[in-house]
Scaffold this motif. Structure first.
Motif, PDB file in Angstrom:
ATOM      1  N   THR A  86     -14.798 -18.691   4.096  1.00  0.00           N
ATOM      2  CA  THR A  86     -15.256 -19.963   3.539  1.00  0.00           C
ATOM      3  C   THR A  86     -16.180 -20.612   4.547  1.00  0.00           C
ATOM      4  N   SER A 115      -7.809 -27.404   4.428  1.00  0.00           N
ATOM      5  CA  SER A 115      -8.585 -27.149   5.650  1.00  0.00           C
ATOM      6  C   SER A 115      -8.493 -28.276   6.667  1.00  0.00           C
ATOM      7  N   ARG A 173      -4.653 -22.401   3.975  1.00  0.00           N
ATOM      8  CA  ARG A 173      -5.058 -22.621   2.586  1.00  0.00           C
ATOM      9  C   ARG A 173      -4.037 -23.475   1.848  1.00  0.00           C
TER      10      ARG A 173
END
Length: 211
Positions: free
Chosen positions: A11, A25, A21
Motif C-alpha cells: 500500500t 494504518s 491492517r
C-alpha cells in the motif's frame, strides 16, 4: 497470486502486517530496511507475534540513513556500526531465539545473535608466530566498542579514537604483546653481543637460529 503462490500486497510502497491492517494504518509502527535486508524475517515475526508493523525497504543506503535519522521508527541495523550511535537506539525485545527454527526458515522469535570473529592465517604460525599469538589474544569487548563508536558518532576521527583507546587501555593490551624471551620454533635465546645462551636470566631476547 494469479500465477499461483503468494505475493506481498503493498500500500503506497508499504507492506502492512495483519495486525496493522486490523488496527488501521494510523496505529502501525513503521519498520524500514535497505536492499530488502532481513525483510523476510520481520514479516514472519510480525505475523506470528501480532506486531502492528508497516514495513518498507529503500533502494539506496543514503536514503535509509536519512530516514532513520529524521523519522522516529523501527529499523534494521547491524551492530557494531557507529552510523546511528548518536540516536542511542534500543534493541526491540522479542522472544528468545529458536536457532533450530531459524535453520528451517521459521521466524517466530528473535534473530540469533552473531558476533565479530577473528580469522588468522595459519602461515603466521611460521612466518611470524609472535604476531599470530598477538592476534589470537587480541580481544575488544562490547563496552570498548560502544565507547569507540560513540567517539566516532560525535565526529571523531576513527584513527584518533582508536589511538585514544590504546593510550587509555595499556593495562588491557600490554598482556597481548609477545614475550621477548618466549622463543618459537627455529629461534633461541640470545644474550648481550649476540651470544647464544640457555639461561633466560642472562638472555636479552630471541633470535633466529643459524642454519
Amino acid at each position: 497470486h494469479p500465477e499461483g503462490g503468494c505475493a506481498l500486497n503493498c500500500t503506497n510502497g508499504w507492506i502492512l502486517s495483519p495486525r496493522c491492517r486490523e488496527l488501521g494504518s494510523s496505529a502501525c509502527l513503521a519498520w524500514v530496511t535497505t536492499g530488502g535486508h532481513h525483510m523476510e524475517v520481520v514479516l514472519q515475526q510480525a505475523f506470528f507475534l501480532g506486531l502492528p508493523l508497516a514495513l518498507t525497504t529503500l533502494l539506496h543506503g543514503h536514503e535509509f540513513v536519512s530516514m532513520v535519522r529524521t523519522v522516529p521508527l523501527l529499523f534494521h541495523w547491524r551492530f557494531p556500526d557507529p552510523t546511528f550511535m548518536s540516536l542511542d537506539p534500543a534493541l526491540l525485545q522479542l522472544p528468545l531465539s529458536e536457532t533450530d527454527e531459524f535453520r528451517q526458515g521459521l521466524y517466530r522469535t528473535a534473530s540469533p545473535m552473531t558476533w565479530p570473529q577473528k580469522v588468522i592465517s595459519q602461515a603466521l604460525t611460521v612466518g611470524d608466530p609472535g604476531v599470530h599469538d598477538f592476534l589470537q589474544t587480541f580481544s575488544v569487548n562490547e563496552s570498548d566498542m560502544v565507547l569507540m563508536m560513540a567517539g566516532i558518532a560525535k565526529g571523531g576521527d576513527a584513527w584518533q579514537v582508536a589511538c585514544d583507546w590504546i593510550q587509555a587501555s595499556r593495562q588491557r593490551w600490554s598482556s597481548w604483546l609477545p614475550k621477548p624471551k618466549k622463543c618459537y620454533a627455529g629461534h633461541g635465546l640470545e644474550g648481550d653481543g649476540g651470544v647464544w645462551t640457555r639461561e633466560p636470566t642472562t638472555a636479552t631476547g630471541c633470535a633466529i637460529c643459524p642454519t
